[in-house]
Design a protein around this motif. Structure first.
Motif, PDB file in Angstrom:
ATOM      1  N   PHE A 323      -8.484  16.777  16.017  1.00  0.00           N
ATOM      2  CA  PHE A 323      -9.029  15.427  15.913  1.00  0.00           C
ATOM      3  C   PHE A 323     -10.214  15.234  16.857  1.00  0.00           C
ATOM      4  CE2 PHE A 323      -5.350  14.812  13.451  1.00  0.00           C
ATOM      5  CZ  PHE A 323      -5.449  13.604  12.783  1.00  0.00           C
ATOM      6  N   ALA A 324     -10.126  15.837  18.026  1.00  0.00           N
ATOM      7  CA  ALA A 324     -11.227  15.713  18.990  1.00  0.00           C
ATOM      8  C   ALA A 324     -12.495  16.379  18.490  1.00  0.00           C
ATOM      9  CB  ALA A 324     -10.803  16.325  20.325  1.00  0.00           C
ATOM     10  N   GLU A 325     -12.369  17.441  17.725  1.00  0.00           N
ATOM     11  CA  GLU A 325     -13.520  18.202  17.245  1.00  0.00           C
ATOM     12  C   GLU A 325     -13.983  17.761  15.865  1.00  0.00           C
ATOM     13  OE1 GLU A 325     -12.109  22.201  17.378  1.00  0.00           O
ATOM     14  OE2 GLU A 325     -12.260  22.376  19.568  1.00  0.00           O
ATOM     15  N   ALA A 326     -13.331  16.777  15.271  1.00  0.00           N
ATOM     16  CA  ALA A 326     -13.613  16.397  13.885  1.00  0.00           C
ATOM     17  C   ALA A 326     -14.945  15.670  13.728  1.00  0.00           C
ATOM     18  CB  ALA A 326     -12.486  15.509  13.363  1.00  0.00           C
ATOM     19  N   ASP A 327     -15.552  15.857  12.562  1.00  0.00           N
ATOM     20  CA  ASP A 327     -16.725  15.068  12.184  1.00  0.00           C
ATOM     21  C   ASP A 327     -16.297  13.666  11.762  1.00  0.00           C
ATOM     22  OD1 ASP A 327     -18.342  17.331  12.535  1.00  0.00           O
ATOM     23  OD2 ASP A 327     -18.020  17.971  10.454  1.00  0.00           O
ATOM     24  N   LYS A 328     -15.106  13.602  11.193  1.00  0.00           N
ATOM     25  CA  LYS A 328     -14.631  12.327  10.652  1.00  0.00           C
ATOM     26  C   LYS A 328     -13.104  12.311  10.719  1.00  0.00           C
ATOM     27  CE  LYS A 328     -16.869  10.998   7.065  1.00  0.00           C
ATOM     28  NZ  LYS A 328     -17.386  10.888   5.670  1.00  0.00           N
ATOM     29  N   VAL A 329     -12.529  11.128  10.982  1.00  0.00           N
ATOM     30  CA  VAL A 329     -11.075  10.952  10.991  1.00  0.00           C
ATOM     31  C   VAL A 329     -10.726   9.772  10.085  1.00  0.00           C
ATOM     32  CG1 VAL A 329      -9.050  10.319  12.359  1.00  0.00           C
ATOM     33  CG2 VAL A 329     -10.720  11.934  13.287  1.00  0.00           C
ATOM     34  N   LEU A 330      -9.803  10.002   9.173  1.00  0.00           N
ATOM     35  CA  LEU A 330      -9.294   8.922   8.327  1.00  0.00           C
ATOM     36  C   LEU A 330      -7.898   8.562   8.820  1.00  0.00           C
ATOM     37  CD1 LEU A 330      -9.543   7.123   5.756  1.00  0.00           C
ATOM     38  CD2 LEU A 330      -8.396   8.976   4.507  1.00  0.00           C
ATOM     39  N   GLU A 331      -7.678   7.262   9.062  1.00  0.00           N
ATOM     40  CA  GLU A 331      -6.364   6.810   9.545  1.00  0.00           C
ATOM     41  C   GLU A 331      -5.960   5.548   8.801  1.00  0.00           C
ATOM     42  OE1 GLU A 331      -5.071   6.837  13.869  1.00  0.00           O
ATOM     43  OE2 GLU A 331      -5.285   4.662  13.529  1.00  0.00           O
ATOM     44  N   ARG A 332      -4.719   5.515   8.327  1.00  0.00           N
ATOM     45  CA  ARG A 332      -4.208   4.351   7.613  1.00  0.00           C
ATOM     46  C   ARG A 332      -2.761   4.081   8.025  1.00  0.00           C
ATOM     47  NH1 ARG A 332      -8.706   3.497   6.941  1.00  0.00           N
ATOM     48  NH2 ARG A 332      -9.938   3.457   5.002  1.00  0.00           N
ATOM     49  N   ILE A 333      -2.379   2.811   7.937  1.00  0.00           N
ATOM     50  CA  ILE A 333      -0.983   2.416   8.153  1.00  0.00           C
ATOM     51  C   ILE A 333      -0.420   1.924   6.822  1.00  0.00           C
ATOM     52  CG2 ILE A 333       0.540   0.714   9.244  1.00  0.00           C
ATOM     53  CD1 ILE A 333      -1.175   0.889  11.730  1.00  0.00           C
ATOM     54  N   TYR A 334       0.764   2.418   6.481  1.00  0.00           N
ATOM     55  CA  TYR A 334       1.446   2.039   5.240  1.00  0.00           C
ATOM     56  C   TYR A 334       2.775   1.374   5.596  1.00  0.00           C
ATOM     57  CZ  TYR A 334      -2.010   5.139   3.164  1.00  0.00           C
ATOM     58  OH  TYR A 334      -3.193   5.722   2.782  1.00  0.00           O
ATOM     59  N   GLU A 335       3.101   0.291   4.875  1.00  0.00           N
ATOM     60  CA  GLU A 335       4.247  -0.526   5.263  1.00  0.00           C
ATOM     61  C   GLU A 335       5.180  -0.795   4.078  1.00  0.00           C
ATOM     62  OE1 GLU A 335       2.919  -3.831   8.033  1.00  0.00           O
ATOM     63  OE2 GLU A 335       1.002  -3.306   7.085  1.00  0.00           O
ATOM     64  N   SER A 336       6.493  -0.742   4.366  1.00  0.00           N
ATOM     65  CA  SER A 336       7.488  -1.041   3.327  1.00  0.00           C
ATOM     66  C   SER A 336       8.574  -1.944   3.891  1.00  0.00           C
ATOM     67  CB  SER A 336       8.120   0.250   2.800  1.00  0.00           C
ATOM     68  OG  SER A 336       8.890   0.872   3.809  1.00  0.00           O
ATOM     69  N   PRO A 337       9.167  -2.800   3.050  1.00  0.00           N
ATOM     70  CA  PRO A 337      10.164  -3.765   3.513  1.00  0.00           C
ATOM     71  C   PRO A 337      11.596  -3.241   3.375  1.00  0.00           C
ATOM     72  CG  PRO A 337       9.588  -4.248   1.260  1.00  0.00           C
ATOM     73  CD  PRO A 337       8.800  -3.011   1.646  1.00  0.00           C
ATOM     74  N   PHE A 338      12.542  -4.044   3.862  1.00  0.00           N
ATOM     75  CA  PHE A 338      13.948  -3.814   3.542  1.00  0.00           C
ATOM     76  C   PHE A 338      14.143  -3.966   2.033  1.00  0.00           C
ATOM     77  CE2 PHE A 338      14.445  -5.203   7.974  1.00  0.00           C
ATOM     78  CZ  PHE A 338      15.415  -4.327   8.442  1.00  0.00           C
ATOM     79  N   PRO A 436      16.015   0.750   5.078  1.00  0.00           N
ATOM     80  CA  PRO A 436      15.355   0.239   6.289  1.00  0.00           C
ATOM     81  C   PRO A 436      13.877  -0.038   6.072  1.00  0.00           C
ATOM     82  CG  PRO A 436      15.735   2.601   6.474  1.00  0.00           C
ATOM     83  CD  PRO A 436      16.442   2.153   5.227  1.00  0.00           C
ATOM     84  N   ALA A 437      13.387  -1.107   6.675  1.00  0.00           N
ATOM     85  CA  ALA A 437      11.944  -1.339   6.716  1.00  0.00           C
ATOM     86  C   ALA A 437      11.308  -0.203   7.515  1.00  0.00           C
ATOM     87  CB  ALA A 437      11.650  -2.680   7.373  1.00  0.00           C
ATOM     88  N   THR A 438      10.194   0.308   7.010  1.00  0.00           N
ATOM     89  CA  THR A 438       9.563   1.498   7.611  1.00  0.00           C
ATOM     90  C   THR A 438       8.052   1.359   7.563  1.00  0.00           C
ATOM     91  OG1 THR A 438      11.411   2.850   6.825  1.00  0.00           O
ATOM     92  CG2 THR A 438       9.436   4.025   7.519  1.00  0.00           C
ATOM     93  N   LYS A 439       7.384   1.882   8.581  1.00  0.00           N
ATOM     94  CA  LYS A 439       5.920   1.947   8.595  1.00  0.00           C
ATOM     95  C   LYS A 439       5.495   3.370   8.951  1.00  0.00           C
ATOM     96  CE  LYS A 439       5.437  -2.864  10.145  1.00  0.00           C
ATOM     97  NZ  LYS A 439       5.323  -3.452   8.808  1.00  0.00           N
ATOM     98  N   TYR A 440       4.408   3.796   8.322  1.00  0.00           N
ATOM     99  CA  TYR A 440       3.833   5.116   8.606  1.00  0.00           C
ATOM    100  C   TYR A 440       2.379   4.968   9.032  1.00  0.00           C
ATOM    101  CZ  TYR A 440       7.900   7.083   6.257  1.00  0.00           C
ATOM    102  OH  TYR A 440       9.185   7.418   5.911  1.00  0.00           O
ATOM    103  N   LYS A 441       2.012   5.708  10.051  1.00  0.00           N
ATOM    104  CA  LYS A 441       0.607   5.853  10.391  1.00  0.00           C
ATOM    105  C   LYS A 441       0.234   7.304  10.082  1.00  0.00           C
ATOM    106  CE  LYS A 441      -1.362   4.069  14.112  1.00  0.00           C
ATOM    107  NZ  LYS A 441      -1.780   3.858  15.541  1.00  0.00           N
ATOM    108  N   ILE A 442      -0.729   7.471   9.187  1.00  0.00           N
ATOM    109  CA  ILE A 442      -1.154   8.807   8.788  1.00  0.00           C
ATOM    110  C   ILE A 442      -2.630   8.969   9.145  1.00  0.00           C
ATOM    111  CG2 ILE A 442      -1.252  10.509   6.928  1.00  0.00           C
ATOM    112  CD1 ILE A 442       0.727   8.828   5.366  1.00  0.00           C
ATOM    113  N   ALA A 443      -2.940  10.080   9.777  1.00  0.00           N
ATOM    114  CA  ALA A 443      -4.326  10.363  10.154  1.00  0.00           C
ATOM    115  C   ALA A 443      -4.663  11.799   9.783  1.00  0.00           C
ATOM    116  CB  ALA A 443      -4.535  10.148  11.649  1.00  0.00           C
ATOM    117  N   LYS A 457       3.063   9.705  11.624  1.00  0.00           N
ATOM    118  CA  LYS A 457       3.963   9.010  12.546  1.00  0.00           C
ATOM    119  C   LYS A 457       4.812   8.026  11.745  1.00  0.00           C
ATOM    120  CE  LYS A 457       0.897   9.135  16.611  1.00  0.00           C
ATOM    121  NZ  LYS A 457       0.186   8.305  17.621  1.00  0.00           N
ATOM    122  N   GLU A 458       6.105   8.024  12.041  1.00  0.00           N
ATOM    123  CA  GLU A 458       7.035   7.126  11.352  1.00  0.00           C
ATOM    124  C   GLU A 458       7.691   6.184  12.349  1.00  0.00           C
ATOM    125  OE1 GLU A 458      10.426   8.073   8.203  1.00  0.00           O
ATOM    126  OE2 GLU A 458      11.169   8.340  10.260  1.00  0.00           O
ATOM    127  N   ALA A 459       7.706   4.902  12.014  1.00  0.00           N
ATOM    128  CA  ALA A 459       8.458   3.899  12.769  1.00  0.00           C
ATOM    129  C   ALA A 459       9.382   3.199  11.787  1.00  0.00           C
ATOM    130  CB  ALA A 459       7.519   2.896  13.426  1.00  0.00           C
TER     131      ALA A 459
END
Length: 717
Positions: A323-338, A436-443, A457-459
């Motif tokens: 990630f430190a050496e990248a030209d570009k980083v794509l990051e998104r958070i995805y969310e789901s309910p109970f 369970p309600a769950t959120k993901y951060k993907i980069a 990353k999963e929460a």
């Protein structure tokens, strides 16, 4: 149980034999054939007298066969498919087979569980060996009767033939065969010789289902039985302080009111009286722990995602460096309910606790675990517990937990009566065990136009993805790959929900890959194929999927869906996923009508190994896709101060029949052992729809239900 026990059980424990008295004669009268002297009346197979052969098989003197299906049936079709495995190797005509549900039997049956889409996979060889062993014993008995070598005899369609052309039916030798020594090694059929496996076989319970015959847990009754409706805390985090049952006891039909723990059971002669009595109970509740709300959960999960306290489940290479050496980083958070499970048949169970025995009957996915827990709860030996399984009107993971069975046992033990606990729909939705309600951060990191790193990353509420999931795609496709998990401990009960964790993770990852391909300015299909080539070039033993089989379903769905060649106004979305040992690719076709996306068609390619019952398999595939689409678009359970804000279908939207698309199913031809089908087609469905919606609207959907991300037409609420 482990495989070695299954194998041992298939040859010895399965095949405990005994001989019974000979079967009787069935006399019947048929109005339509009574005037024809040459027409034999039809045989009702279920009414014949059968001789015990082993724990799975009974054979009548007429040569008809009863086969017991050991695993719980929740609509996944195992009550039909598992006996097919036995019947194939036993070599009988399917029309001569009568299927019965087996009871809990830890001595003779292995893995009596409905969960993880593993029933057929785990039983593929043991059940076939059971049928093949029984056939060999029947052949051996016939050979002994003729005084010839068994090698000179063959069996087919329930008939044994020797070299002279003499014939004996299975029913002619069943008693002798049941006394013989069980052979240790038997030969299984080559798949090319299958006559039952691979053929469309109708559901064995279909007649009972469509005619309303007693079959489900709600249908079960015993003389002297009372019904129990249970009042539970109205909010998570509350406990019972006091109650007044005066009014409840005056309701016509109510026979008793029993407190157990923080619950109160109203016992009555009918469900109506029990539920009416429960409504007039007066109870005071006190707060025992945090009264949690959805807004609070969202804040806590986002804090976790943005923090640094994680358990690393898999780490390849150096993600931070990539990630430190990248030209570009794509990051998104995805969310789901109970999500609640919302089985069409509400939770229910029967229990009759006496000094001598504990009889349990009802719809349960985990009969052994339930029997063990009931024994522990009542301080009884588990050998005193008898459990019979009924067909279930849906399970999806909710009936894994058996809390309703424990309630029935505890109430029966107190009441000294046979008791049937029945949930109302409101009970089902408000006192559930939820997804369970769950959120993901993907980069992802991009360097010189190539994907160099991936960080997931999963929460989640209460728990995290189970151990195998970090080894699903795209594991091993990149040098730098990391999966981290963390959770928030909540007092809201959570658990398995059809395709646990992958039911939303697949949507998150496949939506991310769709956007990633666009950012990288590469074809989304080719991106997947190229990553899978990386895996093939550097074989890695610690991955769960097959790159070749994933490529196979991708290529098949592209071909079968007419990918990229649809008519104007039709927008397509692609998704591919592996879970429950099965590889699936899907393409969703949508159109826009009055600003709303309408899913018109889903094309699905599946590699699940040998397809035991294509008719049943297609039903499972279509059901998973419809379930996946419906919950991705509409499913959501919101909490306020510990109270679910939806308690029935007037405020909780399920997909309607008119919203279901055409679904085209295509199987990859295979000669490998079968894998799961009850769950694998659900996870990729949400992303296929979301990616198609992006094509149509230019809007990326990152939060489920998608109805909250755009102006979709609401059916309820």
């Amino acid at each position: 149980m482990n495989l070695s026990k299954q194998q041992t059980f298939s040859r010895r424990s399965f095949l405990k034999t005994s001989a019974l008295a000979s079967g009787g004669m069935l006399i019947s009268f048929n109005l339509f054939t009574a005037c024809k002297s040459d027409v034999r009346p039809p045989i009702d197979i279920s009414q014949l007298n059968f001789n015990d052969f082993n724990a799975f098989i009974k054979i009548s003197d007429e040569g008809k066969v009863t086969i017991f299906s050991p695993n719980p049936e929740i609509g996944q079709g195992v009550k039909t498919a598992m006996p097919m495995l036995i019947a194939e190797e036993l070599d009988v005509l399917w029309e001569d087979v009568y299927v019965q549900q087996g009871n809990l039997d830890t001595e003779n049956y292995a893995r009596q569980v409905a969960g993880g889409s593993q029933s057929i996979r785990s039983s593929w060889e043991p059940l076939r060996q059971t049928g093949a062993t029984a056939k060999q014993m029947l052949v051996n008995a016939a050979a002994a009767k003729w005084g010839v070598s068994a090698s000179e005899c063959k069996a087919s369609q329930g008939v044994i033939t020797n070299a002279k052309g003499e014939k004996l039916g299975y029913g002619d030798v069943v008693k002798e065969a049941a006394l013989l020594e069980v052979p240790e090694d038997v030969k299984l059929k080559d798949p090319k010789d299958f006559t039952i496996i691979g053929k469309d076989i109708g559901n064995v319970d279909l007649d009972k289902i469509v005619t309303g015959k007693p079959l489900f847990g709600l249908d079960y009754k015993e003389e002297g039985m009372v019904y129990a409706s249970v009042l539970r805390p109205p909010a998570f985090g509350q406990v019972l302080e006091s109650f007044d049952d005066t009014d409840a006891r005056h309701v016509n039909g109510v026979v008793d009111v029993i407190k157990f723990g923080d619950k109160i059971a109203v016992l009555a002669t009918s469900t109506w009286a029990a539920m009416k009595g429960k409504k007039v109970l007066k109870a005071e509740w006190k707060q025992d722990s945090e009264a949690e709300s959805t807004a609070f959960h969202n804040e806590e999960l986002l804090k976790i995602l943005n923090g640094n306290k994680f358990d690393t489940r898999r780490k390849d290479g150096h993600v931070k460096k990539a990630f430190a050496e990248a030209d570009k980083v794509l990051e998104r958070i995805y969310e789901s309910p109970f999500l609640p499970h919302n089985c069409m048949e509400p939770m229910n169970f029967f229990a009759h606790v006496t000094k001598e025995k504990i009889n349990l009957v009802g719809p349960i996915q985990t009969p052994k675990w339930t029997a063990d827990r009931v024994a522990e709860l009542l301080d009884r030996d588990v050998s005193e517990v008898s459990l019979k399984m009924t067909r279930m009107g849906g399970g999806f993971g909710r009936r894994l937990y058996g809390d309703f069975a424990l309630e029935a046992a505890e109430v029966s033990n107190s009441a000294k009566k046979p008791v049937k606990v029945v949930f109302s729909r409101e009970d089902d939705m408000c006192a559930g065990t939820y997804r369970p309600a769950t959120k993901y951060k993907i980069a992802a990191s991009i360097k010189d136009g190539k994907l160099t790193g991936y960080h997931l990353k999963e929460a989640a509420i209460n728990g995290n993805m189970y151990g195998l999931i970090p080894n699903f795609f795209p594991a091993a496709a990149l040098d730098n790959y990391q999966v981290d998990t963390a959770n928030y401990k909540s007092n809201i009960t959570t658990g398995a929900w059809r395709a646990p964790y992958t039911n939303f993770l697949a949507s998150a990852e496949q939506c991310f890959f769709d956007e990633l391909a666009e950012v990288m300015e590469v074809d989304r299909i080719q991106l997947h194929l190229d990553l899978l080539e990386n895996v093939k070039s550097n074989p890695e033993p610690n991955i769960e999927y097959s790159p070749e089989r994933l490529q196979g379903v991708i290529k098949m769905v592209v071909d079968k869906s007419n990918w990229g060649k649809t008519e104007a106004g039709v927008y397509q979305g692609f998704s591919v996923y592996y879970c429950h040992n099965t590889h699936v690719a899907e393409v969703a076709d949508i159109v826009m009508e009055n600003g709303n996306p309408i899913v018109k068609k889903v094309t699905c390619a599946v590699d699940c190994g040998i397809v035991v019952n294509p008719l049943g398999a297609i039903n499972q595939i279509k059901g998973g896709i419809i379930d996946g689409i419906g919950h991705a678009l509409y499913g959501e359970l919101v909490f306020k101060d510990g109270v679910p804000q939806s308690n029935n279908f007037n405020s909780y939207q399920l997909i309607r029949m008119g919203q279901t698309p055409q679904i085209d199913v295509h199987f990859v031809k295979s000669d490998v052992a079968p894998t799961g089908l009850g769950e694998p087609t659900l996870p990729p469905a949400g992303a296929a729809v979301a990616n198609a919606i992006y094509k149509a609207t230019g809007k990326r959907l990152t939060k489920q239900p998608y109805i909250d991300n755009m102006d979709l037409e609401k059916v309820v609420g």
